[in-house]
Design a protein around this motif. Sequence first.
Motif, mmCIF file in Angstrom:
data_model
loop_
_atom_site.group_PDB
_atom_site.id
_atom_site.type_symbol
_atom_site.label_atom_id
_atom_site.label_comp_id
_atom_site.label_asym_id
_atom_site.label_seq_id
_atom_site.Cartn_x
_atom_site.Cartn_y
_atom_site.Cartn_z
ATOM 1 N N SER A 199 22.596 2.425 18.944
ATOM 2 C CA SER A 199 22.359 3.859 18.752
ATOM 3 C C SER A 199 21.185 4.038 17.801
ATOM 4 C CB SER A 199 23.604 4.560 18.179
ATOM 5 O OG SER A 199 24.713 4.450 19.039
ATOM 6 N N LEU A 200 20.504 5.178 17.930
ATOM 7 C CA LEU A 200 19.382 5.451 17.034
ATOM 8 C C LEU A 200 19.199 6.948 16.842
ATOM 9 C CD1 LEU A 200 15.951 5.011 18.846
ATOM 10 C CD2 LEU A 200 18.123 4.855 20.063
ATOM 11 N N GLY A 201 18.555 7.291 15.718
ATOM 12 C CA GLY A 201 18.280 8.690 15.398
ATOM 13 C C GLY A 201 17.538 8.784 14.084
ATOM 14 N N ASP A 202 17.734 9.919 13.381
ATOM 15 C CA ASP A 202 17.166 10.124 12.044
ATOM 16 C C ASP A 202 15.662 9.887 12.040
ATOM 17 O OD1 ASP A 202 17.116 10.636 9.311
ATOM 18 O OD2 ASP A 202 17.587 8.563 8.766
ATOM 19 N N GLY A 203 14.950 10.577 12.943
ATOM 20 C CA GLY A 203 13.508 10.426 12.979
ATOM 21 C C GLY A 203 12.835 11.080 11.785
ATOM 22 N N HIS A 204 11.822 10.414 11.259
ATOM 23 C CA HIS A 204 10.998 10.951 10.177
ATOM 24 C C HIS A 204 9.552 10.987 10.652
ATOM 25 C CE1 HIS A 204 14.006 9.204 6.965
ATOM 26 N NE2 HIS A 204 14.576 10.071 7.792
ATOM 27 N N ALA A 205 8.900 12.145 10.530
ATOM 28 C CA ALA A 205 7.490 12.222 10.893
ATOM 29 C C ALA A 205 6.635 11.379 9.953
ATOM 30 C CB ALA A 205 7.020 13.674 10.879
ATOM 31 N N ARG A 206 7.091 11.205 8.741
ATOM 32 C CA ARG A 206 6.619 10.189 7.818
ATOM 33 C C ARG A 206 7.618 10.129 6.656
ATOM 34 N NH1 ARG A 206 1.888 9.293 6.094
ATOM 35 N NH2 ARG A 206 2.710 8.151 4.320
ATOM 36 N N GLN A 207 7.523 9.046 5.874
ATOM 37 C CA GLN A 207 8.393 8.868 4.705
ATOM 38 C C GLN A 207 7.745 7.874 3.765
ATOM 39 O OE1 GLN A 207 12.537 7.140 5.167
ATOM 40 N NE2 GLN A 207 11.641 5.855 3.568
ATOM 41 N N GLY A 208 7.781 8.158 2.487
ATOM 42 C CA GLY A 208 7.324 7.188 1.506
ATOM 43 C C GLY A 208 8.335 6.066 1.337
ATOM 44 N N GLU A 209 7.863 4.924 0.877
ATOM 45 C CA GLU A 209 8.757 3.792 0.641
ATOM 46 C C GLU A 209 9.762 4.156 -0.448
ATOM 47 O OE1 GLU A 209 6.187 0.530 -0.184
ATOM 48 O OE2 GLU A 209 5.583 0.272 1.904
ATOM 49 N N LEU A 290 5.793 -9.655 0.143
ATOM 50 C CA LEU A 290 5.789 -8.272 -0.318
ATOM 51 C C LEU A 290 7.222 -7.756 -0.295
ATOM 52 C CD1 LEU A 290 2.726 -6.942 1.719
ATOM 53 C CD2 LEU A 290 2.754 -7.621 -0.692
ATOM 54 N N SER A 291 7.517 -6.767 -1.144
ATOM 55 C CA SER A 291 8.905 -6.316 -1.304
ATOM 56 C C SER A 291 9.009 -4.792 -1.360
ATOM 57 C CB SER A 291 9.507 -6.916 -2.578
ATOM 58 O OG SER A 291 9.397 -8.320 -2.588
ATOM 59 N N PRO A 292 8.712 -4.094 -0.273
ATOM 60 C CA PRO A 292 8.841 -2.634 -0.288
ATOM 61 C C PRO A 292 10.308 -2.197 -0.285
ATOM 62 C CG PRO A 292 8.240 -3.386 1.901
ATOM 63 C CD PRO A 292 8.190 -4.593 1.016
ATOM 64 N N ALA A 293 10.588 -1.164 -1.057
ATOM 65 C CA ALA A 293 11.910 -0.538 -0.991
ATOM 66 C C ALA A 293 11.968 0.335 0.256
ATOM 67 C CB ALA A 293 12.164 0.296 -2.235
ATOM 68 N N ALA A 294 13.069 0.267 0.987
ATOM 69 C CA ALA A 294 13.262 1.145 2.140
ATOM 70 C C ALA A 294 13.929 2.441 1.700
ATOM 71 C CB ALA A 294 14.084 0.448 3.209
ATOM 72 N N ASN A 295 15.127 2.329 1.103
ATOM 73 C CA ASN A 295 15.771 3.512 0.536
ATOM 74 C C ASN A 295 16.474 3.155 -0.766
ATOM 75 O OD1 ASN A 295 18.881 4.054 0.446
ATOM 76 N ND2 ASN A 295 18.584 2.718 2.231
ATOM 77 N N VAL A 296 16.438 4.089 -1.708
ATOM 78 C CA VAL A 296 17.188 3.959 -2.965
ATOM 79 C C VAL A 296 18.020 5.221 -3.181
ATOM 80 C CG1 VAL A 296 15.672 2.310 -4.099
ATOM 81 C CG2 VAL A 296 15.141 4.737 -4.250
ATOM 82 N N CYS A 297 18.566 5.736 -2.070
ATOM 83 C CA CYS A 297 19.320 6.990 -2.149
ATOM 84 C C CYS A 297 20.593 6.986 -1.318
ATOM 85 C CB CYS A 297 18.428 8.158 -1.705
ATOM 86 S SG CYS A 297 17.761 7.972 -0.046
ATOM 87 N N ASP A 298 20.705 6.111 -0.329
ATOM 88 C CA ASP A 298 21.857 6.130 0.573
ATOM 89 C C ASP A 298 23.060 5.425 -0.046
ATOM 90 O OD1 ASP A 298 20.492 7.541 2.561
ATOM 91 O OD2 ASP A 298 19.599 5.712 3.368
ATOM 92 N N PRO A 299 24.244 5.515 0.598
ATOM 93 C CA PRO A 299 25.421 4.844 0.044
ATOM 94 C C PRO A 299 25.214 3.357 -0.226
ATOM 95 C CG PRO A 299 26.100 6.382 1.738
ATOM 96 C CD PRO A 299 24.601 6.369 1.762
ATOM 97 N N ASN A 300 24.406 2.692 0.603
ATOM 98 C CA ASN A 300 23.865 1.369 0.278
ATOM 99 C C ASN A 300 22.352 1.480 0.207
ATOM 100 O OD1 ASN A 300 26.208 -0.156 0.099
ATOM 101 N ND2 ASN A 300 26.194 -0.765 2.247
ATOM 102 N N TYR A 301 21.757 0.813 -0.770
ATOM 103 C CA TYR A 301 20.295 0.751 -0.853
ATOM 104 C C TYR A 301 19.788 -0.320 0.100
ATOM 105 C CZ TYR A 301 21.087 3.172 -5.326
ATOM 106 O OH TYR A 301 21.475 4.048 -6.307
ATOM 107 N N THR A 302 18.532 -0.177 0.543
ATOM 108 C CA THR A 302 17.932 -1.159 1.439
ATOM 109 C C THR A 302 16.592 -1.625 0.883
ATOM 110 O OG1 THR A 302 18.968 -0.174 3.397
ATOM 111 C CG2 THR A 302 17.068 -1.604 3.775
ATOM 112 N N MET A 303 16.424 -2.943 0.833
ATOM 113 C CA MET A 303 15.158 -3.564 0.472
ATOM 114 C C MET A 303 14.619 -4.347 1.668
ATOM 115 S SD MET A 303 14.144 -2.855 -2.627
ATOM 116 C CE MET A 303 12.857 -4.124 -2.740
ATOM 117 N N VAL A 304 13.303 -4.452 1.738
ATOM 118 C CA VAL A 304 12.629 -5.212 2.787
ATOM 119 C C VAL A 304 11.798 -6.308 2.125
ATOM 120 C CG1 VAL A 304 10.913 -5.116 4.645
ATOM 121 C CG2 VAL A 304 12.550 -3.238 4.354
#
Length: 335
Positions: A199-209, A290-304
């Motif tokens: 499944s997929l969704g949650d489109g962003h026209a752009r988003q900062g790391e 390189l180590s960009p942060a994906a999200n630091v706001c969701d119930p789990n954070y995501t790093m790349v």
Amino acid sequence: MVVHKLAPQPGEYSYVFGGREPMISIKPGDIVEVSTEDCFGGRVTSPDRLPSEVVPFNEMNPVSGPIQVEGAEPGDMLAVHFVSIVPARKYAVSCVLPQFGALTGTRETAMLNESLEERVWFYDIDLESWTASFKARNSDYRLQLPLDPMHGTVGVAPAGGEVRLVMTPSTHGGNMDTPEARTGTTLYLPVNVAGAMLSLGDGHARQGEGEVCGTGLESAMNSVIAVDLIKEGAAAWPRLENDDYIMSTGSTRPLEDAYRISQKDLIAWTSDLTGMDMLDSYQLVSQMGLSPAANVCDPNYTMVAKLPKWTLQGAQAYGGAHSRLRKTAEDYSSR
């Protein structure tokens, strides 16, 4: 080339990964043209319609699917290539929500101060100039931002019959919110159940790391994906690949553990691709990663964690799956 269409109607979107019957069934190598709704379900139609008043939390981030992939079994790896991602409306929405975001108190990060003011920003989308118009709410500041569409939420059914809200990313993928999930990228997801149930969704026209305020430029999307299957190729965590980098993800709290997961997986992947032992791979990733942060706001954070592909000296992940899917995308686009 077999092309499927997936266009859910209101009431047909899913808010969970797992526990649902497929909407369509496809074979490895097929193309899916899929429409997705924005994270607010299209309910925020003006700056005066606050998300907290019109969108219940359990109806945030609707996803399109599941898509059953024939032949997919636990232990396989699903390869999802983003052929195109195009905003479906002439506007996108961003906001600051109460108790959500990296720089405010939340239910998990308890603070004595009051929540930030809830505020909504509308961005005009211009597909011809490929820009979004930033307009400050409390001043005359204006700026044209380049579009960089992505899907923040992409995943498969979790293992063990588990059903998870789409908001929480983990080993099944989900709401990772990495800007790397853009056109031209291949996302690899470990298969946990028969058929994978993508499944997929949650489109962003752009988003900062890092998605620091908790939202990107939230947008309905018209997207095209190419899907393939790598038998017995599953990794422990979702991975990504584009023309220039291989990438590993980690999603958990605290943030440093998400970082460790992504780095450990990238080091193991580098070792597999180059034949080096773990410590030599550790050294290479330490100097070139390189180590960009994906999200630091969701119930789990995501790093790349990212490594340039030229450092692999020609080694190809999954037998060149990304290159094959790029060719499929080119064939589709040239029809």
